[in-house]
Design a protein around this motif. Structure first.
Motif, PDB file in Angstrom:
ATOM      1  N   UNK A 190      -1.328 -42.200  -5.466  1.00  0.00           N
ATOM      2  CA  UNK A 190      -2.506 -42.541  -5.956  1.00  0.00           C
ATOM      3  C   UNK A 190      -2.167 -43.307  -7.197  1.00  0.00           C
ATOM      4  N   UNK A 191      -2.934 -44.454  -7.662  1.00  0.00           N
ATOM      5  CA  UNK A 191      -3.022 -45.213  -8.733  1.00  0.00           C
ATOM      6  C   UNK A 191      -3.603 -44.535  -9.984  1.00  0.00           C
ATOM      7  N   UNK A 192      -3.260 -44.742 -11.081  1.00  0.00           N
ATOM      8  CA  UNK A 192      -3.995 -44.476 -12.214  1.00  0.00           C
ATOM      9  C   UNK A 192      -4.008 -45.263 -13.436  1.00  0.00           C
ATOM     10  N   UNK A 193      -5.047 -45.400 -14.140  1.00  0.00           N
ATOM     11  CA  UNK A 193      -5.208 -46.088 -15.308  1.00  0.00           C
ATOM     12  C   UNK A 193      -5.526 -45.639 -16.548  1.00  0.00           C
ATOM     13  N   UNK A 194      -4.694 -45.559 -17.569  1.00  0.00           N
ATOM     14  CA  UNK A 194      -5.032 -44.787 -18.838  1.00  0.00           C
ATOM     15  C   UNK A 194      -5.396 -45.916 -20.156  1.00  0.00           C
ATOM     16  N   UNK A 195      -6.321 -45.770 -20.750  1.00  0.00           N
ATOM     17  CA  UNK A 195      -6.806 -46.472 -21.934  1.00  0.00           C
ATOM     18  C   UNK A 195      -6.600 -45.412 -22.949  1.00  0.00           C
ATOM     19  N   UNK A 196      -6.537 -45.999 -24.335  1.00  0.00           N
ATOM     20  CA  UNK A 196      -6.269 -45.262 -25.625  1.00  0.00           C
ATOM     21  C   UNK A 196      -7.555 -45.606 -26.567  1.00  0.00           C
ATOM     22  N   UNK A 197      -7.876 -44.864 -27.230  1.00  0.00           N
ATOM     23  CA  UNK A 197      -8.902 -45.086 -28.313  1.00  0.00           C
ATOM     24  C   UNK A 197      -8.504 -44.286 -29.491  1.00  0.00           C
ATOM     25  N   UNK A 198      -8.594 -44.885 -30.746  1.00  0.00           N
ATOM     26  CA  UNK A 198      -8.416 -44.355 -31.962  1.00  0.00           C
ATOM     27  C   UNK A 198      -9.480 -44.594 -32.935  1.00  0.00           C
ATOM     28  N   UNK A 199      -9.769 -43.863 -33.891  1.00  0.00           N
ATOM     29  CA  UNK A 199     -10.622 -44.158 -34.928  1.00  0.00           C
ATOM     30  C   UNK A 199      -9.956 -45.611 -35.930  1.00  0.00           C
TER      31      UNK A 199
ATOM     32  N   UNK B 171      -9.525 -47.242 -39.339  1.00  0.00           N
ATOM     33  CA  UNK B 171      -9.819 -46.829 -40.743  1.00  0.00           C
ATOM     34  C   UNK B 171     -10.879 -47.667 -41.406  1.00  0.00           C
ATOM     35  N   UNK B 172     -11.826 -46.966 -42.367  1.00  0.00           N
ATOM     36  CA  UNK B 172     -12.714 -47.612 -43.017  1.00  0.00           C
ATOM     37  C   UNK B 172     -13.928 -48.061 -42.296  1.00  0.00           C
ATOM     38  N   UNK B 173     -13.913 -47.590 -41.231  1.00  0.00           N
ATOM     39  CA  UNK B 173     -15.405 -47.662 -40.390  1.00  0.00           C
ATOM     40  C   UNK B 173     -15.497 -46.318 -39.536  1.00  0.00           C
ATOM     41  N   UNK B 174     -16.471 -46.042 -38.776  1.00  0.00           N
ATOM     42  CA  UNK B 174     -16.776 -45.081 -37.815  1.00  0.00           C
ATOM     43  C   UNK B 174     -16.615 -45.410 -36.681  1.00  0.00           C
ATOM     44  N   UNK B 175     -15.901 -46.592 -36.551  1.00  0.00           N
ATOM     45  CA  UNK B 175     -15.865 -47.237 -35.019  1.00  0.00           C
ATOM     46  C   UNK B 175     -14.625 -46.859 -34.683  1.00  0.00           C
ATOM     47  N   UNK B 176     -14.306 -47.069 -33.173  1.00  0.00           N
ATOM     48  CA  UNK B 176     -12.845 -46.907 -32.486  1.00  0.00           C
ATOM     49  C   UNK B 176     -12.526 -48.096 -32.045  1.00  0.00           C
ATOM     50  N   UNK B 177     -11.158 -48.238 -31.875  1.00  0.00           N
ATOM     51  CA  UNK B 177     -10.495 -49.438 -31.236  1.00  0.00           C
ATOM     52  C   UNK B 177      -9.979 -48.725 -30.007  1.00  0.00           C
ATOM     53  N   UNK B 178     -10.180 -49.465 -28.903  1.00  0.00           N
ATOM     54  CA  UNK B 178      -9.917 -49.195 -27.479  1.00  0.00           C
ATOM     55  C   UNK B 178      -8.677 -50.122 -26.958  1.00  0.00           C
ATOM     56  N   UNK B 179      -7.843 -49.708 -26.390  1.00  0.00           N
ATOM     57  CA  UNK B 179      -6.832 -50.608 -25.565  1.00  0.00           C
ATOM     58  C   UNK B 179      -6.217 -50.196 -24.412  1.00  0.00           C
ATOM     59  N   UNK B 180      -5.687 -51.128 -23.729  1.00  0.00           N
ATOM     60  CA  UNK B 180      -5.081 -50.774 -22.335  1.00  0.00           C
ATOM     61  C   UNK B 180      -4.109 -52.048 -22.385  1.00  0.00           C
ATOM     62  N   UNK B 181      -2.630 -51.618 -22.445  1.00  0.00           N
ATOM     63  CA  UNK B 181      -1.660 -52.674 -22.674  1.00  0.00           C
ATOM     64  C   UNK B 181      -2.043 -53.507 -23.793  1.00  0.00           C
ATOM     65  N   UNK B 182      -1.984 -54.903 -23.591  1.00  0.00           N
ATOM     66  CA  UNK B 182      -2.205 -55.565 -24.769  1.00  0.00           C
ATOM     67  C   UNK B 182      -3.717 -56.325 -25.029  1.00  0.00           C
ATOM     68  N   UNK B 183      -4.679 -55.596 -24.351  1.00  0.00           N
ATOM     69  CA  UNK B 183      -6.184 -55.857 -24.526  1.00  0.00           C
ATOM     70  C   UNK B 183      -6.734 -54.801 -25.363  1.00  0.00           C
ATOM     71  N   UNK B 184      -7.497 -55.407 -26.198  1.00  0.00           N
ATOM     72  CA  UNK B 184      -8.425 -54.320 -27.107  1.00  0.00           C
ATOM     73  C   UNK B 184      -9.745 -54.838 -27.137  1.00  0.00           C
ATOM     74  N   UNK B 185     -10.462 -53.741 -27.492  1.00  0.00           N
ATOM     75  CA  UNK B 185     -12.058 -53.896 -27.854  1.00  0.00           C
ATOM     76  C   UNK B 185     -12.319 -52.796 -28.922  1.00  0.00           C
TER      77      UNK B 185
END
Length: 134
Positions: free
Chosen positions: A1-10, A12-26
């Motif tokens: 079974x394949x799986x994909x994992x993404x990460x998100x972290x707050x 600093x200086x905002x209440x937003x989060x940065x998400x990433x998978x490999x080298x891609x961010x948003x």
């Protein structure tokens, strides 16, 4: 079974989060003025729409490649219907158009992409979502 994992972290200086998978961010945020949001990134409903539409656009390319058909322009407009408290997505609709390099009718490509699209086929079936405290 394949799986994909993404990460998100707050972020600093905002209440937003940065998400990433490999080298891609948003950036993920709430609308300006909503619960500390600054409108710095996409909200959940927008990300859901982008998931459905982005997956379908990729699937159009996969299918066209497999069928030996060259696609030129692709456009997809996704609308996510929201309601309730807490708010949930109650429906999604997508309008898709594409053109082929040779001018042939792209309907077969669109129909095949509809049949195999991971996001568009997963959501109606529902998937369990577990939340664990780290």
């Amino acid at each position: 079974m394949a799986a994909v994992t993404v990460e998100l972290r707050s972020t600093d200086g905002t209440e937003a989060a940065m998400g990433w998978a490999g080298a891609h961010t948003l950036v993920v945020d709430r609308a300006e003025g909503k619960a500390g949001g600054r409108g710095l990134g996409f909200n959940g409903a927008e990300l859901l729409g982008l998931t459905i539409g982005g997956c379908f656009c990729n699937d159009l390319r996969y299918v066209a490649h497999d069928m030996g058909i060259a696609l030129d322009a692709i456009s997809a407009t996704v609308t996510i219907e929201l309601s309730g408290d807490p708010i949930i997505a109650t429906g999604a609709s997508m309008r898709v158009a594409c053109t082929t390099s040779d001018g042939s009718d792209p309907a077969a490509v669109i129909e095949r992409a509809r049949a195999i699209s991971m996001a568009a086929n997963s959501l109606p079936r529902g998937i369990p979502v577990s939340v664990e405290i780290a």
